[in-house]
Design a protein around this motif. Structure first.
Motif, mmCIF file in Angstrom:
data_model
loop_
_atom_site.group_PDB
_atom_site.id
_atom_site.type_symbol
_atom_site.label_atom_id
_atom_site.label_comp_id
_atom_site.label_asym_id
_atom_site.label_seq_id
_atom_site.Cartn_x
_atom_site.Cartn_y
_atom_site.Cartn_z
ATOM 1 N N GLY A 235 6.302 4.769 -7.900
ATOM 2 C CA GLY A 235 7.288 5.498 -8.685
ATOM 3 C C GLY A 235 8.645 4.826 -8.651
ATOM 4 N N ALA A 236 9.049 4.304 -7.474
ATOM 5 C CA ALA A 236 10.333 3.601 -7.373
ATOM 6 C C ALA A 236 10.312 2.337 -8.212
ATOM 7 N N ALA A 237 9.180 1.621 -8.164
ATOM 8 C CA ALA A 237 9.095 0.388 -8.965
ATOM 9 C C ALA A 237 9.204 0.692 -10.455
ATOM 10 N N ARG A 238 8.613 1.765 -10.893
ATOM 11 C CA ARG A 238 8.680 2.110 -12.320
ATOM 12 C C ARG A 238 10.115 2.414 -12.740
ATOM 13 N N ARG A 239 10.872 3.059 -11.850
ATOM 14 C CA ARG A 239 12.235 3.451 -12.216
ATOM 15 C C ARG A 239 13.181 2.241 -12.272
ATOM 16 N N SER B 8 9.457 -5.979 -4.960
ATOM 17 C CA SER B 8 9.358 -5.619 -3.549
ATOM 18 C C SER B 8 8.572 -4.317 -3.354
ATOM 19 N N ALA B 9 8.869 -3.350 -4.228
ATOM 20 C CA ALA B 9 8.142 -2.076 -4.121
ATOM 21 C C ALA B 9 6.659 -2.267 -4.422
ATOM 22 N N LEU B 10 6.368 -3.098 -5.442
ATOM 23 C CA LEU B 10 4.961 -3.350 -5.764
ATOM 24 C C LEU B 10 4.261 -4.109 -4.638
ATOM 25 N N ALA B 11 4.991 -4.987 -3.956
ATOM 26 C CA ALA B 11 4.410 -5.696 -2.808
ATOM 27 C C ALA B 11 4.032 -4.701 -1.707
ATOM 28 N N HIS B 12 4.915 -3.710 -1.512
ATOM 29 C CA HIS B 12 4.585 -2.673 -0.526
ATOM 30 C C HIS B 12 3.367 -1.867 -0.960
ATOM 31 N N VAL B 13 3.264 -1.625 -2.262
ATOM 32 C CA VAL B 13 2.090 -0.905 -2.766
ATOM 33 C C VAL B 13 0.824 -1.716 -2.492
ATOM 34 N N GLU B 14 0.893 -3.025 -2.753
ATOM 35 C CA GLU B 14 -0.263 -3.877 -2.517
ATOM 36 C C GLU B 14 -0.654 -3.876 -1.035
ATOM 37 N N ALA C 98 13.791 -5.632 -6.968
ATOM 38 C CA ALA C 98 13.458 -4.422 -6.222
ATOM 39 C C ALA C 98 12.096 -3.886 -6.640
ATOM 40 N N ALA C 99 11.792 -3.990 -7.920
ATOM 41 C CA ALA C 99 10.485 -3.533 -8.398
ATOM 42 C C ALA C 99 9.370 -4.368 -7.793
ATOM 43 N N LEU D 107 12.211 -0.960 -12.695
ATOM 44 C CA LEU D 107 11.565 -2.146 -13.261
ATOM 45 C C LEU D 107 12.472 -2.868 -14.237
ATOM 46 N N ASP D 108 13.219 -2.136 -15.091
ATOM 47 C CA ASP D 108 14.081 -2.767 -16.083
ATOM 48 C C ASP D 108 15.419 -3.177 -15.491
#
Length: 441
Positions: free
Chosen positions: A254-258, A269-275, A266-267, A260-261
């Motif tokens: 959710g943080a990455a989606r917010r 990094s958040a996706l890396a944490h998701v992975e 930061a997006a 992303l643009d």
């Protein structure tokens, strides 16, 4: 009188439903019979050489036949105990009338004694045994009584002729027969009592073996139940761990989606944490499925836990209040390494210490316990290790079921851990488990 008769029947096992297993004729039966036959023939020839058979007119071969046929009966003493007892009684009577000096030899007396003892000891039908053995004893003592009466008549005839000389308190011939009756009472009574004791001992051993088998089956069921309960608890705890990762994945996504643009870095990094969280969750789920693959389904019980390495001080403090001197040392190769231990491993470390301290309180004389947790992130294969060492020895009368240690091993197997549990050479007891951190991290 009826009470006494009932007691005798109870001792003989007349109304007992247990039946002693009847073995087939084995090598030991043949060896026993051959040995008695050889001893009987040797004894017979020694007595003959000493002049003890001078009043026996029967041919030598018939004397040998009496000895060998009597010993041969012992081959079937366990397989057909009552038949052998009847044949032995008939053998004793016939040989006693025809060749009393041969029948009176010690090996022959051993044969008759063992035959009657085996009839009492090995008979499966206790009522039939009582009738058969009772009839044999009645017949034998009737025969002896007849000899006693005949001997008394002969003694009176000798006395009337003035040819009898009495040297003791009793007349010679009745005294000899009375002594023979006394000896035979002890002889046959000993055979019956020995057979009853052997039968009751066999029954007790069989009952104890049955109880031991029942206890073993119950212990196995308890073991299986303990394994299932431990697996269920592991499933609940790992469910909590995986749920934590999934929740973290949702937050990071959710943080990455917010951002992303606005902030691509930061997006990313958040996706890396998701992975990372997703891989960790998949790893934990695979471990869970591997551990529970052979387990049966059980009803879930609502229970969650968040315990880990950071909760050990409170656990140690609680144990110290029970009279134990418990120390805790956390050894880290890097600062805050213990706090970075994955939740599943941290929970396993906590449970290991908890179970070890419980075992010390219940089953050990120890008054001092050392708890050491090592977290080595610099090792070629990073690991978290927990070691619980006490200074006691097993307390008598408090042997446990081993289910606690079984739970430790099950939990360690969930995380590919290595377990070392047992007494130390220098004294005391040690529980040590090493959990690899590579797969979990």
């Amino acid at each position: 009188m009826s009470t006494l008769s009932q007691r005798v029947l109870d001792v003989l096992g007349v109304d007992d439903p247990w039946e002693r297993p009847r073995p087939a004729v084995g090598r030991q039966d043949v060896v026993w019979a051959v040995s008695i036959a050889a001893l009987g023939l040797l004894s017979l020839e020694l007595v003959r050489s000493g002049g003890g058979l001078e009043h026996t007119d029967a041919p030598v071969w018939s004397q040998w036949l009496v000895v060998v046929s009597g010993a041969a009966l012992l081959v079937g003493r366990r397989r057909w105990p009552l038949v052998v007892a009847i044949l032995a009684a008939a053998h004793m009577f016939v040989s006693g009338v025809a060749m009393p000096e041969v029948m009176g030899q010690l090996p022959s007396q051993i044969v008759y004694f063992v035959a009657i003892l085996s009839g009492v000891s090995w008979a499966r039908d206790r009522r039939a045994m009582t009738i058969v053995v009772g009839a044999i004893l009645l017949f034998m003592f009737a025969w002896l009584s007849w000899q006693f009466a005949l001997g008394s008549a002969v003694q009176e005839w000798y006395d009337d002729l003035g040819e009898g000389e009495q040297e003791g308190f009793f007349p010679a011939i009745p005294a000899a027969i009375a002594l023979t009756m006394l000896i035979n009472a002890v002889y046959f009574g000993g055979a019956v009592v020995g057979g009853v004791v052997a039968w009751r001992s066999a029954r007790q051993r069989d009952h104890l073996a049955g109880q031991a088998a029942t206890i073993a089956r119950q212990a196995e069921r308890l073991r299986e139940q303990a394994v299932m309960d431990e697996r269920l608890r592991i499933a609940r705890e790992l469910h909590d761990v995986v749920a934590h990762h999934v929740s973290a994945m949702g937050i990071q996504a959710g943080a990455a989606r917010r951002v992303l643009d606005r902030d691509p870095d930061a997006a990313r990094s958040a996706l890396a944490h998701v992975e990372e969280a997703s891989r960790d969750a998949v790893t934990q789920m695979r471990r869970l499925l591997g551990t529970l693959r052979e387990g049966e389904q059980a009803a879930a019980e609502a229970r969650t836990t968040e315990a880990g390495v950071g909760d050990l001080p409170r656990l140690v403090a609680d144990a110290s209040r029970d009279g134990l001197a418990v120390t805790l040392d956390v050894v880290e190769t890097h600062p805050d390494a213990a706090s970075r231990v994955p939740r599943g491993v941290g929970l396993a470390v906590y449970r290991t210490v908890q179970e070890a301290l419980t075992n010390v309180r219940r089953h050990s004389t120890a008054d001092t316990v050392s708890v050491v947790v090592r977290v080595d992130e610099a090792h070629a294969t990073p690991y978290a290790e927990v070691e619980v060492v006490d200074n006691g020895r097993p307390r008598r009368g408090t042997s446990g079921s081993g289910l606690g240690q079984l739970g430790i091993r099950e939990r360690a197997a969930t995380h590919d851990g290595q377990v070392d549990i047992g007494p130390r050479v220098t004294g005391g007891y040690r529980v040590r488990v090493r959990y690899p951190l590579g797969a979990a991290s």
